[in-house]
Motif scaffolding. Sequence first.
Motif, PDB file in Angstrom:
ATOM      1  N   LYS A 138     -27.035  12.161  48.286  1.00  0.00           N
ATOM      2  CA  LYS A 138     -25.436  11.827  48.315  1.00  0.00           C
ATOM      3  C   LYS A 138     -24.893  13.091  47.729  1.00  0.00           C
ATOM      4  N   GLU A 140     -29.647   0.443  45.231  1.00  0.00           N
ATOM      5  CA  GLU A 140     -28.727   0.498  45.577  1.00  0.00           C
ATOM      6  C   GLU A 140     -27.747   1.420  44.838  1.00  0.00           C
ATOM      7  N   LYS A 195     -18.303   0.988  48.475  1.00  0.00           N
ATOM      8  CA  LYS A 195     -19.258   0.944  49.548  1.00  0.00           C
ATOM      9  C   LYS A 195     -20.709   0.711  48.666  1.00  0.00           C
ATOM     10  N   THR A 196     -21.530   0.034  49.510  1.00  0.00           N
ATOM     11  CA  THR A 196     -22.923  -0.166  48.944  1.00  0.00           C
ATOM     12  C   THR A 196     -23.788   0.544  50.039  1.00  0.00           C
ATOM     13  N   GLU A 197     -24.806   1.440  49.592  1.00  0.00           N
ATOM     14  CA  GLU A 197     -25.993   1.861  50.278  1.00  0.00           C
ATOM     15  C   GLU A 197     -27.127   1.764  49.774  1.00  0.00           C
ATOM     16  N   CYS A 198     -28.121   1.272  50.726  1.00  0.00           N
ATOM     17  CA  CYS A 198     -29.548   0.905  50.245  1.00  0.00           C
ATOM     18  C   CYS A 198     -30.410   2.131  50.538  1.00  0.00           C
ATOM     19  N   ASN A 220     -32.899   6.854  52.786  1.00  0.00           N
ATOM     20  CA  ASN A 220     -32.020   5.946  53.501  1.00  0.00           C
ATOM     21  C   ASN A 220     -32.691   4.591  53.949  1.00  0.00           C
TER      22      ASN A 220
END
Length: 209
Positions: free
Chosen positions: A154, A180, A186-189, A207
Amino acid sequence: MPLLKIIALNDYTQLFVWKITETFDELFRSVALKDVSLARLEGMKAESHQKGFLGVRRLLMEAGYTDFDLYYDEFGKPHLRDGKHISISHSNDFSVIVLSAVNIGADLEILKEKTLKLAPRFMDISHLKNLNKEDELFKATVVWGIKESVFKIKNEVGISFKDHIFENDFNLVDRKCTVELRFSNKTECFDIVFDRIENYVFVCAFNSK
């Protein structure tokens, strides 16, 4: 042979591991560096850092690249000119690179007691319950590597390891887990794979598909 191993992490990702046994001069003579890399190398104060930097360049050669194929963006993230994704890490006696068809983040950490002492600052310490001391240290180091790896993907200002990156609890024997990133509304896994290389912990984040 200093190239310790090449490991397929999945169908589209390879890990290259270099164990640094050479002297600085041996490593330096074995690689070709562009001017900006030479200046960066000369600016490093610690020889261990210099050798780690050169070890990465040797791994690039093993993977069919050179230092001239590698560049860094304005955030310090490495890229290859052919568009393949790369992540780089080095620590003391080892350098690693990961090459992938997808965006990845990788980290290599030596096992040291300080990581366990600092664990409350960066992780949910309930995830260390019912472990012996050796496994506590291993798991805390994995979690630190997880957070470093996600951050490398990120690379955004303001991300906090403790407040924004949350590992789901996992068993060490599985050598994988999920995490996470809850940041900027926002939430990204992410999927994580990890392993032990001698006295080091290797972690790679992807990702989630």
